[in-house]
Each structure stands twice: as C-alpha cells, then as structure tokens.
Design a protein around this motif. Structure first.
Motif, PDB file in Angstrom:
ATOM      1  N   PRO A 248       0.808  -1.224   0.000  1.00  0.00           N
ATOM      2  CA  PRO A 248       0.000   0.000   0.000  1.00  0.00           C
ATOM      3  C   PRO A 248       0.836   1.266   0.000  1.00  0.00           C
ATOM      4  N   ALA A 249       1.998   1.261   0.657  1.00  0.00           N
ATOM      5  CA  ALA A 249       2.824   2.471   0.686  1.00  0.00           C
ATOM      6  C   ALA A 249       3.294   2.838  -0.713  1.00  0.00           C
ATOM      7  N   ASP A 250       3.736   1.836  -1.497  1.00  0.00           N
ATOM      8  CA  ASP A 250       4.157   2.103  -2.873  1.00  0.00           C
ATOM      9  C   ASP A 250       2.975   2.563  -3.723  1.00  0.00           C
ATOM     10  N   ALA A 251       1.805   1.971  -3.469  1.00  0.00           N
ATOM     11  CA  ALA A 251       0.614   2.383  -4.219  1.00  0.00           C
ATOM     12  C   ALA A 251       0.273   3.844  -3.942  1.00  0.00           C
ATOM     13  N   CYS A 252       0.359   4.252  -2.682  1.00  0.00           N
ATOM     14  CA  CYS A 252       0.058   5.639  -2.334  1.00  0.00           C
ATOM     15  C   CYS A 252       1.064   6.596  -2.964  1.00  0.00           C
ATOM     16  N   GLN A 253       2.319   6.201  -2.996  1.00  0.00           N
ATOM     17  CA  GLN A 253       3.333   7.050  -3.616  1.00  0.00           C
ATOM     18  C   GLN A 253       3.064   7.199  -5.119  1.00  0.00           C
ATOM     19  N   THR A 254       2.641   6.113  -5.756  1.00  0.00           N
ATOM     20  CA  THR A 254       2.315   6.170  -7.184  1.00  0.00           C
ATOM     21  C   THR A 254       1.130   7.084  -7.443  1.00  0.00           C
ATOM     22  N   LEU A 255       0.111   6.997  -6.606  1.00  0.00           N
ATOM     23  CA  LEU A 255      -1.062   7.861  -6.768  1.00  0.00           C
ATOM     24  C   LEU A 255      -0.706   9.320  -6.521  1.00  0.00           C
ATOM     25  N   GLY A 256       0.249   9.581  -5.642  1.00  0.00           N
ATOM     26  CA  GLY A 256       0.711  10.954  -5.448  1.00  0.00           C
ATOM     27  C   GLY A 256       1.351  11.517  -6.700  1.00  0.00           C
ATOM     28  N   GLU A 257       2.097  10.674  -7.425  1.00  0.00           N
ATOM     29  CA  GLU A 257       2.699  11.115  -8.683  1.00  0.00           C
ATOM     30  C   GLU A 257       1.634  11.375  -9.746  1.00  0.00           C
ATOM     31  N   LEU A 258       0.527  10.651  -9.669  1.00  0.00           N
ATOM     32  CA  LEU A 258      -0.542  10.871 -10.643  1.00  0.00           C
ATOM     33  C   LEU A 258      -1.030  12.309 -10.602  1.00  0.00           C
ATOM     34  N   GLY A 259      -1.313  12.814  -9.386  1.00  0.00           N
ATOM     35  CA  GLY A 259      -1.793  14.186  -9.277  1.00  0.00           C
ATOM     36  C   GLY A 259      -0.760  15.205  -9.701  1.00  0.00           C
ATOM     37  N   ARG A 260       0.520  14.876  -9.510  1.00  0.00           N
ATOM     38  CA  ARG A 260       1.574  15.824  -9.865  1.00  0.00           C
ATOM     39  C   ARG A 260       1.938  15.767 -11.342  1.00  0.00           C
ATOM     40  N   ARG A 261       1.971  14.552 -11.895  1.00  0.00           N
ATOM     41  CA  ARG A 261       2.377  14.398 -13.291  1.00  0.00           C
ATOM     42  C   ARG A 261       1.236  14.616 -14.267  1.00  0.00           C
ATOM     43  N   TYR A 262       0.031  14.246 -13.856  1.00  0.00           N
ATOM     44  CA  TYR A 262      -1.113  14.316 -14.766  1.00  0.00           C
ATOM     45  C   TYR A 262      -2.280  15.035 -14.087  1.00  0.00           C
ATOM     46  N   PRO A 263      -2.143  16.321 -13.851  1.00  0.00           N
ATOM     47  CA  PRO A 263      -3.216  17.055 -13.168  1.00  0.00           C
ATOM     48  C   PRO A 263      -4.507  17.139 -13.979  1.00  0.00           C
ATOM     49  N   LYS A 264      -4.399  16.960 -15.303  1.00  0.00           N
ATOM     50  CA  LYS A 264      -5.589  17.060 -16.161  1.00  0.00           C
ATOM     51  C   LYS A 264      -6.081  15.670 -16.584  1.00  0.00           C
ATOM     52  N   ALA A 265      -5.859  14.693 -15.768  1.00  0.00           N
ATOM     53  CA  ALA A 265      -6.339  13.348 -16.078  1.00  0.00           C
ATOM     54  C   ALA A 265      -7.861  13.332 -16.153  1.00  0.00           C
ATOM     55  N   PRO A 266      -8.447  12.436 -16.956  1.00  0.00           N
ATOM     56  CA  PRO A 266      -9.911  12.359 -17.050  1.00  0.00           C
ATOM     57  C   PRO A 266     -10.558  12.100 -15.689  1.00  0.00           C
ATOM     58  N   VAL A 267     -11.796  12.536 -15.575  1.00  0.00           N
ATOM     59  CA  VAL A 267     -12.526  12.383 -14.311  1.00  0.00           C
ATOM     60  C   VAL A 267     -12.652  10.911 -13.932  1.00  0.00           C
ATOM     61  N   ALA A 268     -12.911  10.066 -14.923  1.00  0.00           N
ATOM     62  CA  ALA A 268     -13.060   8.637 -14.615  1.00  0.00           C
ATOM     63  C   ALA A 268     -11.775   8.069 -14.024  1.00  0.00           C
ATOM     64  N   VAL A 269     -10.625   8.497 -14.552  1.00  0.00           N
ATOM     65  CA  VAL A 269      -9.346   8.022 -14.024  1.00  0.00           C
ATOM     66  C   VAL A 269      -9.142   8.530 -12.597  1.00  0.00           C
ATOM     67  N   LYS A 270      -9.489   9.792 -12.355  1.00  0.00           N
ATOM     68  CA  LYS A 270      -9.346  10.356 -11.015  1.00  0.00           C
ATOM     69  C   LYS A 270     -10.251   9.641 -10.010  1.00  0.00           C
ATOM     70  N   ASN A 271     -11.452   9.289 -10.447  1.00  0.00           N
ATOM     71  CA  ASN A 271     -12.368   8.568  -9.550  1.00  0.00           C
ATOM     72  C   ASN A 271     -11.807   7.196  -9.188  1.00  0.00           C
ATOM     73  N   ARG A 272     -11.242   6.501 -10.167  1.00  0.00           N
ATOM     74  CA  ARG A 272     -10.641   5.204  -9.876  1.00  0.00           C
ATOM     75  C   ARG A 272      -9.419   5.364  -8.984  1.00  0.00           C
ATOM     76  N   ALA A 273      -8.685   6.453  -9.170  1.00  0.00           N
ATOM     77  CA  ALA A 273      -7.530   6.712  -8.307  1.00  0.00           C
ATOM     78  C   ALA A 273      -7.977   6.944  -6.869  1.00  0.00           C
ATOM     79  N   ALA A 274      -9.090   7.674  -6.683  1.00  0.00           N
ATOM     80  CA  ALA A 274      -9.597   7.920  -5.331  1.00  0.00           C
ATOM     81  C   ALA A 274     -10.047   6.618  -4.670  1.00  0.00           C
ATOM     82  N   ALA A 275     -10.701   5.757  -5.437  1.00  0.00           N
ATOM     83  CA  ALA A 275     -11.135   4.467  -4.877  1.00  0.00           C
ATOM     84  C   ALA A 275      -9.921   3.609  -4.495  1.00  0.00           C
TER      85      ALA A 275
END
Length: 283
Positions: A248-275
């Motif tokens: 889970p720690a590595d998963a959380c770090q990866t999701l943190g990079e998602l918001g930083r690297r891809y701030p304009k990701a589609p809403v569906a992708v962001k929703n799956r990231a939140a889940a």
C-alpha cells in the motif's frame, strides 16, 4: 460453661447455628420502643446467657482444633463467575472475527467488480484508440493453433504487429493479446510505441490476475512519465497492482505522482484513483 442438654448431642457449629436461628426471631419480636416487663426481662436474660454459652463453645472449639473459624464463599458462585468471564471473552473474540470476515467479503466483492469493470474498460479504450488512429493497417494474418500470431519475421512493419496485437484484445482474446504484445515488446524494445505496448500488456495481465507481471509492465510503460492519453490510466493500474501485491505504501506514492504528473487526467481516471487510495488507506 456447657451447652444446654437438648443441644449437647450436636456439634459446636450446628449448635451455634440452631441457637442463632432461635434467638434472632425471638429478639425481633421484642419492640425496642416498648418498656420491658419483668417477663420480657427474664426472657432477655436467658437469651443473653445462651449467647454467652454459645460464644464459649465456639472459642473452646477453636482452641482445641487450632484452626480459626472462617466463613468461605460458596465455590459454586466463584465457578459461575469464572464461566461468565470466559463467555464474555469469547463473545468479544467472535465479534472481532465477524468484523474481519465482513471486511474480507467487501474486499472480495470490490475485486470482482473491478475485474468486470476492467474488462469493459479495456474494450472501451481499445475502441477509442482505433477511432482516433488512422493507421490503415490491414487485418492481421491468421494465428497459430493457440490464437496468437506467429513471431514477426525480419522486415515486418512494427505498426502491423501492434495493430494485430490490439485487434486480438478487441476480439476478447486476452491470452492471444498478451502473447502478441509480449512479442512486440521483445521484438521492438526501443520502438516509439513500445511503452504503449507495455501498457496494453499490463492490461491483459491484470485481467488474468497476474499482478506481479502486470506491475512490471506498467512500470515499463510509464518510465519517464510520458504525456500520452493512456499514461494516467497506466499510473492508476500500477497503483492497483501494488495494492493487490500488499504494497500500500508504494501504491500511495504512485497515486501521489498521478496528481503531480497528470493534473488534467480524465474524471473517470481520477475517480478510480480515489477508490484505489481509499483501498490502500493513503493518508
């Protein structure tokens, strides 16, 4: 001082109990508010005499036996209390086990729903890519007995090999698509579409539940954080694979990079990231 003749044949303890049972009701019948007459006074004197005799008998019995007279609580009550305590502990343990089983059942249901949604997402993404790309590639050649195309001979166009692998995925042949994309990555390790081929390879592996291999494919796909349409989804898929691998720690770090690297990701992708973040319990 000796006990009365009528009580002398019983033991000291029995005599004491019997006399107390006789004396207490008799004493309770005398009202403290009323003056005592001569008769009552004599009766009270006799009761006091009997009490002195009983006290002397008890003390004499204690001196002779050398064992103090102690009133012990009933052993049955102590055992019942112990059983009650153990039952309380068992109830708490069962409550904790029930909570754990419910959590595991919810996680299993979520995993099953995610797998179904993933298959639909793979088909949807492949269809959109087909509509967006005008490659004009011909239909793939017939595959071998297992449905996978043969390894491309020297000089085969990489675009044709990529399109053939993707067509297998569109047809729902995930096993064949896995082999085709794996062959593409092996044959064209430095090709411009190799990162995307790794992404699709990861998708086929995820559908089959091969989380370790899928995580490796996604890592290869997003190495360098490419600015492509599929990169945000590949990042979320990597996080999901890491959660399945109990990282889970590595998963959380990866999701943190998602918001930083891809701030304009589609809403569906962001929703799956939140889940996924909720499942990994990211802070």
């Amino acid at each position: 001082m000796r006990a009365p003749a009528s009580l002398r044949r019983f033991g000291p303890t029995t005599v004491a109990i019997a006399c107390l049972l006789i004396a207490i009701p008799a004493a309770s019948q005398t009202s403290l508010d009323d003056p005592l007459d001569a008769r009552d006074a004599k009766r009270l004197d006799r009761m006091e005499k009997v009490m002195r005799e009983l006290r002397a008998i008890v003390f004499q019995s204690q001196r002779q036996s050398g064992v103090p007279i102690v009133v012990q609580p009933a052993d049955t009550d102590a055992r019942l209390q112990g059983i009650s305590d153990r039952l309380g502990d068992l109830e708490q343990t069962l409550t904790r086990l029930n909570g754990t089983m419910e959590a595991l059942t919810r996680d299993l249901d979520l995993t099953r729903r995610d797998n179904v949604a993933l298959k639909a997402q793979v088909a949807d993404l492949a269809t959109r890519l087909t509509a967006l790309e005008a490659s004009g590639a011909p239909a793939p050649a017939a595959g071998d007995a297992y449905g996978a195309p043969p390894a491309p001979p020297p000089g085969v166009d990489p675009a044709e090999a990529f399109s053939a692998a993707r067509q297998l995925m569109l047809n729902g042949d995930y096993d064949g698509a896995e082999r085709a994309f794996a062959a593409y990555v092996a044959d064209y390790p430095d090709g411009p579409r190799t990162p995307e081929a790794r992404y699709w390879l990861g998708k086929t592996l995820t559908v089959r539940g091969e989380d370790t291999a899928a995580a490796g494919a996604y890592i290869g796909a997003i190495r360098g954080w490419p600015q492509t349409a599929w990169a945000p989804d590949a990042t979320v898929e990597l996080a999901r694979a890491l959660v399945a691998l109990r990282k889970p720690a590595d998963a959380c770090q990866t999701l943190g990079e998602l918001g930083r690297r891809y701030p304009k990701a589609p809403v569906a992708v962001k929703n799956r990231a939140a889940a996924t973040a909720a499942q990994a319990r990211c802070g």
